[in-house]
Design a protein around this motif. Structure first.
Motif, short mmCIF file in Angstrom:
data_model
loop_
_atom_site.label_atom_id
_atom_site.label_comp_id
_atom_site.label_asym_id
_atom_site.label_seq_id
_atom_site.Cartn_x
_atom_site.Cartn_y
_atom_site.Cartn_z
N ASN A 172 39.64 49.12 50.98
CA ASN A 172 38.48 50.18 50.43
C ASN A 172 38.95 50.51 48.72
OD1 ASN A 172 36.96 50.24 52.49
ND2 ASN A 172 38.03 52.01 53.38
N TYR A 173 40.18 50.71 48.75
CA TYR A 173 40.64 51.01 47.27
C TYR A 173 40.28 49.99 46.31
CZ TYR A 173 43.82 52.18 43.17
OH TYR A 173 44.18 52.59 42.09
N MET A 174 40.55 48.60 46.70
CA MET A 174 40.50 47.42 45.63
C MET A 174 38.94 47.48 45.47
SD MET A 174 43.40 46.44 44.87
CE MET A 174 42.52 44.91 44.03
N ASP A 175 38.27 47.54 46.60
CA ASP A 175 36.62 47.44 46.44
C ASP A 175 36.17 48.68 45.72
OD1 ASP A 175 36.80 45.09 47.75
OD2 ASP A 175 35.81 45.93 49.89
N ALA A 176 36.67 49.69 45.41
CA ALA A 176 36.07 50.83 44.85
C ALA A 176 36.74 50.53 43.27
CB ALA A 176 36.78 52.20 45.41
N HIS A 177 37.84 50.13 43.04
CA HIS A 177 38.27 50.42 41.61
C HIS A 177 38.26 48.90 40.94
CE1 HIS A 177 40.19 53.72 43.73
NE2 HIS A 177 40.40 54.36 42.48
N TYR A 178 37.71 47.99 41.85
CA TYR A 178 37.99 46.59 41.09
C TYR A 178 36.39 46.03 41.39
CZ TYR A 178 42.78 46.93 39.85
OH TYR A 178 44.03 47.39 39.48
N LYS A 179 36.01 44.84 40.38
CA LYS A 179 35.06 44.08 40.58
C LYS A 179 35.17 43.05 41.73
CE LYS A 179 30.35 43.51 39.44
NZ LYS A 179 29.47 44.35 40.01
N THR A 180 35.27 43.41 42.81
CA THR A 180 35.56 42.34 44.06
C THR A 180 34.37 41.89 44.79
OG1 THR A 180 35.80 44.19 45.67
CG2 THR A 180 37.72 43.51 44.40
N ILE A 181 34.62 40.87 45.40
CA ILE A 181 33.47 40.38 46.42
C ILE A 181 33.63 41.40 47.60
CG2 ILE A 181 32.75 38.49 47.92
CD1 ILE A 181 33.85 36.71 45.72
N LYS A 182 32.94 42.23 47.97
CA LYS A 182 33.12 43.15 48.96
C LYS A 182 32.61 42.78 50.55
CE LYS A 182 32.75 46.79 45.35
NZ LYS A 182 33.16 45.73 44.54
N ASP A 183 33.34 41.78 50.93
CA ASP A 183 32.97 40.91 51.98
C ASP A 183 33.82 40.06 52.36
OD1 ASP A 183 31.65 38.66 53.13
OD2 ASP A 183 29.86 39.00 52.27
N ARG A 184 34.12 39.73 53.53
CA ARG A 184 35.07 38.77 54.12
C ARG A 184 35.03 37.38 53.40
NH1 ARG A 184 34.00 35.08 58.13
NH2 ARG A 184 35.84 35.46 59.18
N ALA A 185 34.00 36.95 52.78
CA ALA A 185 33.91 35.47 52.37
C ALA A 185 34.87 35.70 50.98
CB ALA A 185 32.51 35.20 52.07
N GLY A 186 35.22 36.83 50.49
CA GLY A 186 35.81 36.99 49.40
C GLY A 186 37.41 37.48 49.62
N ARG A 187 37.73 37.53 50.76
CA ARG A 187 38.75 38.14 51.08
C ARG A 187 39.92 37.32 51.84
NH1 ARG A 187 36.16 42.80 53.21
NH2 ARG A 187 35.51 44.16 51.77
N PRO A 238 42.85 37.95 36.94
CA PRO A 238 42.70 36.62 36.08
C PRO A 238 42.38 37.21 34.79
CG PRO A 238 40.91 36.92 37.74
CD PRO A 238 41.84 38.14 37.93
N SER A 239 42.74 36.35 33.95
CA SER A 239 42.24 36.63 32.67
C SER A 239 40.66 36.52 32.42
CB SER A 239 42.76 35.41 31.50
OG SER A 239 42.29 34.20 32.05
N SER A 240 40.01 35.76 33.38
CA SER A 240 38.51 35.69 33.46
C SER A 240 38.04 36.93 33.86
CB SER A 240 38.26 34.46 34.06
OG SER A 240 38.62 34.78 35.35
N TYR A 241 38.56 37.94 34.33
CA TYR A 241 38.16 39.18 34.99
C TYR A 241 37.20 39.97 33.84
CZ TYR A 241 38.04 43.52 37.51
OH TYR A 241 37.58 44.77 38.17
N ASP A 242 36.19 40.24 33.97
CA ASP A 242 35.52 40.95 32.98
C ASP A 242 34.75 42.13 33.31
OD1 ASP A 242 33.69 39.82 34.42
OD2 ASP A 242 32.86 38.60 32.85
N GLY A 243 34.98 42.45 34.59
CA GLY A 243 34.28 43.54 35.27
C GLY A 243 32.76 43.47 35.67
#
Lengths: 272, 272, 272, 272
Positions: free
Chosen positions: D118-133, D43-48
Motif C-alpha cells: 500500500n505504501y509503494m502504491d501510494a507514494h510511487y507511480k506503480t502498476i497497482k495490480d498483481r501483474a506489476g508486482r 529506474p532512471s526512466s522513472y518519470d512519475g
C-alpha cells in the motif's frame, strides 16, 4: 592338596561358568493389572556390583518373550561378549507396543517404557540412565522399538529396528492393527500419529543413536528405505543397512549381532 | 605349594597372554623386484596348528602398511576376538593396487592377489582357500579390495570396502591416478576398464560375499550409492551400510568392527 | 543554426542507429568444397576497433541459417544489449554438426569449429580466443553446440544447449541420424562415440562453462535430465534449467535470453 | 551558441543521468506500531507518469534492508535496464516474514504483503495490480517470497526464490525459527502449516509465475530439489535452476540477474 584342587576347580569354573544366565521373570503392570512374562539374559560377568547396560529386545507379530532365546540362542554369547543384560518382554502377540486408543486393555507403551524399565532398574544392577539403555526388535518389534524410543528419549539412548514396520499406513488391513487404532478409513489421524515415520519431528540431530536395517526381499523394505530417506532429508544421523534377505529368522539371527555391536559402541562412549 | 603357585600362574597366564602378536614382514615381489613391508597381526589363539582365516586390510592414498595398526590399535583385539590373521601390506602411497598400464613398475594387483597371498600361505598356518580369505580397505584401499576381489574370486571369498573409491571416473585429476592409467581424456578405456563399478559383470549372485559402507558426508558417498544401486539392479546380494560421517579415521575405526563381524560370519559358514 | 540542427540530428542519431546490423555471408568450406550461408548479427556498438565476443547459434533439424533471426527477431536487441556478435550458420537441414563417418560430404564439425571460426576471426573484429567464443543452439543444434564445445574446448569457452538432443541413442530411427552414423544396430560404436552424454570424460571441472535447459513437456526432457545427473555425478559444474514448455519457438524465444545472459557473464569475467 | 551548449549538455545529460535513484524510506506498520526502513531503487526512466512494475526483494537471516544494495550494487543497473522499481524492506533480522503465532510483535507477513505494498502504491507511480508486482529473496528471504506469494496471489503475480529455505522442517533448532513457531517437537502443526513446501495446494497451474534456484553445494539444495519435485508431481509450471555454488553473495549476485530477467518477461506479457 585340597587347596590345590579347589584352585583348579576355581580356574576351571571361570571357564565353565562363563555363560550367560537366563531368567524368566514376571513383571507386574499396574496399568494393565497383570503380570507379564519376560526373559532376562544376564552376562556371565554380571556380579551385582558393576552397573550394566540393558538392551530391551522386542519380538514380532504373533510371537512372545521366548522367541529370541529360542530362535537365536547366540544372543546369550552376545550378552556375555558385550557384558550387557538383554530383556525380552512379552508383547501380547499383537500389541504393536501401543497404548491403544481403541483398546484400553492394551497399554504396552507404558509397560515397556516405564513399568518394565522400573522393574529392571529395581531388580538388577543396571545403568539407571538413558546412556545405559537400548531398545530394538524385529518387525512389529522394530516398529515398537522406534516408537518407544522416539517418544521416550529421556528413557532410551539408543534404538534399533530390524525389518521393522516403521510405517504402518500401507498395511491398513493387516495384523490386527485396526483393532488398536481403529480402521485407517475412519481414524486416519490415529494411523498418522502412530506411524514411526511420522514421529521424526521428535528427533534432533544426535538426540538418539539410531540403527536400522532391512532385507531387500522383505515386504517392509520400501518403508525402511522411506524412513532412511526422510531421516537424511531431516539431517538426523543414523546407521542404515540394506542386506540380502527376507522376513526370516535367518535374517534376524545375523542382523542382531550387528545391532548389538552398534549398541556396545554406544554404551562404551555415551557415558564418557 | 610350588605346584599351587604354578597352577595359579598358569591360570593367570591364560589371561595375560591373551593378546595378538604384531610382526612386520618383508614379502618379496618378483614382478617388482623388491621387498614390500607388511604388518601381520596374529591372534593370541594362533598356535601354528589350526588353520586360520586371513583378512587383507588395505590402506588409503598417501598411507602405508602401518596406518591401520597406528590409527586403530583395536584391530589387535578384533583379530583376537575373531581368531583371524590381519595383514596390512604397503600399497606404495598411490598404487591404487593396480598393475598399472602406464607404469610397469607398479604391479600391486599381482603383488597383493598372488605374491602376498602365497607368502602368507607359505609362512603362516592359514586356510589356503578362498573360504578363508577376505580383503577390505579404506578409500583407495576400498577400491583396491573390490578391484582385486571382483577380478580374483578364486583367491578371495569375501570382500569389503570402507569409504571406497568404487568409481574413479569422476576424479580424473586427483590422486595421481592418471599417472597409472593415462589421462581420462586420452585413455578413457583404461578408466572404464579399471573402475570397480564397471566390474560388476564379473559377479554372479553370491559368487562373492560383499559388504561396503560410506559416510553421508564423504566425497565418495555418491559413488558408493551408485554401486549399491547397480548391484541391486544386477541382483547381486550385498550388505550396504550408510552412516553419519566423513572421510576420517573416526569413521573407519568404527566401520572396521562391522566389516570384521561380517567376515567372521562368512568364515564361520563358508566352509560348512 | 545549421550546427544546432546537425547536433540534434547527431544526438537523435545516436538513438536511431542504435540497432544491430544483420549480414548474410557465405563462408567457404574447403573440406566440403562449397560456400555456406550464415547470418551474422553485429551489435550497434560494433565499431571495428574493439574486440567483440562471438556466439555461434545453431538451428535445429530441418532448419537453416535464417531460423533464429526469423522466429526470434529479439536476438538483435540481445546482440546490442550484450555487445556481442551472433552468427547463425546453415547446418544443412540434418547434418547434426557431425563430420559424418558414413557420409564424407557432411563435415559440419570441421566447418563450424574451424572454418567458420577462422572466417569470423578474419572478417570481423572478434576476440580471437576461447574466452570470447560461445556456442549454443536448439534441439539438433543443442546437441551440436555441446558436441563441438566438448571436443574443441581450445576453441570455445562457453557452451549452451536448449532442448538439446544431448543423447541420440534413444532415437535410432529418427531425423536421418543413421545416414550419418550408420544404423545403431550395425554401428553402435558410432552412436556411442558421438552422443554428447558420452563425451563427459573430455570435461574437467570448469574446463568449459556450461548452461543447458529443457522443457518438462519436451520429448528430449529425459536425456537432458540424464546429462544433468551425469554431470553432477562427475562433479562438472554447470547451470541446468527445467522449465514448463515443449519443443517450440515459444520456448526457445524465452530460453535464448537466459542463455545469452549466462554467456555475457562468462565473457565479462573470463578474460580478467 | 548558448543553445548549442545547452543541447549538447542535454544530450550528454541523457547519458549522465541514466542512473537509478536510491531512496531510503520509512514505511509505517500499523500492526507493529513502528516505522520500518526500506531501500527503494527507482529506474532512471522513472518519470512519475508511466506506471512501473515493482519487485520486492527480501534479505536473508541476520540481514537488513541495505544488504542487497551493498553486496550487489549492480541491481541499480538491472532496475534501469528493466525499468522496474526494486524495494528492499528490513525483515527484522530473523522475522522469517511471518505473522508469528508465538510472537505477536512479529507481523512481517502483514507488513510486506499489505502495508508496504500500500505504501509503494501510494507514494510511487506503480502498476497497482498483481501483474506489476513480483517478489523474491535469498535464503530466509526466498522462503519469505514464496510464503507471501503463495498465500497472497491476489497481490503478487510472479515469485522467485534464491537458495531459499523452502522447507524449514529439517532445521528445527536453527535461526530462531522456534521462537516464532514454537518448537517443532511441541508444535509440529505450526511448522507443517508454515513451510513453503506445504503450501503447494494453494497453487493451480499458472496461477503464479514461479522461478527458483539453488547451488549444488548449498545446505538448502535438498529442500529446493524436493520442492521442484513436488511442483512437478502437482503439475505446477515453474522455472527451476540448479547451479554450481553455495550460500554466498557470489552466488546471489549472479542469480538475481536471471530472476529479474524472468520477472521482466512476466511483466512484459502479464498485462497483454
Amino acid at each position: 592338596m585340597k587347596q590345590l584342587l579347589f584352585i583348579i576347580l576355581l580356574c576351571a569354573g571361570a571357564y565353565i561358568t562363563k555363560a550367560a544366565t537366563v531368567d524368566t521373570i514376571a513383571a507386574h503392570s499396574d496399568v494393565m493389572h497383570k503380570d507379564i512374562a519376560c526373559v532376562v539374559i544376564k552376562p556371565s560377568s554380571y556380579d551385582g556390583k558393576k552397573d550394566v547396560p540393558v538392551v530391551y529386545l522386542l519380538h514380532g507379530y504373533s510371537g512372545n518373550q521366548r522367541d529370541w532365546i529360542t530362535e537365536v540362542p547366540a544372543i546369550k554369547q552376545y550378552a556375555d561378549q558385550d557384558s550387557i543384560i538383554i530383556v525380552c518382554p512379552d508383547g501380547n502377540y499383537n500389541s504393536w507396543y501401543f497404548d491403544a486408543p481403541m483398546d484400553s486393555t492394551v497399554r504396552y507403551e507404558t509397560f515397556v517404557s516405564k513399568e518394565l524399565v522400573n522393574y529392571m532398574d529395581a531388580h538388577y544392577k543396571t545403568i539407571k540412565d538413558r546412556a545405559g539403555r537400548g531398545i530394538t526388535g524385529l518387525s512389529m518389534g522394530g516398529h515398537g522399538a522406534f516408537y518407544l524410543a522416539f517418544k521416550h528419549q529421556d528413557i532410551f539412548g539408543v534404538a534399533g529396528s530390524m525389518s521393522g514396520g516403521v510405517d504402518i499406513r500401507p498395511y491398513p488391513l493387516k495384523w490386527e492393527i485396526s483393532k488398536l487404532l481403529g480402521s485407517y478409513k475412519e481414524h486416519p489421524e490415529n494411523w498418522e500419529a502412530n506411524a514411526d515415520i511420522n514421529l521424526v519431528h521428535l528427533l534432533t540431530p544426535n538426540s538418539l543413536a539410531i540403527i536400522f536395517d532391512c532385507g531387500t526381499d522383505d515386504f517392509f523394505y520400501k518403508v525402511n528405505v522411506a524412513l532412511h530417506e526422510k531421516l537424511l532429508y531431516y539431517g538426523i544421523p543414523h546407521d542404515f543397512i540394506v542386506r540380502p534377505g527376507a522376513h526370516t529368522w535367518d535374517y534376524w539371527s545375523n542382523s542382531i549381532s550387528f545391532q548389538l555391536l552398534y549398541m556396545k559402541h554406544y554404551f562404551d562412549t555415551a557415558r564418557k
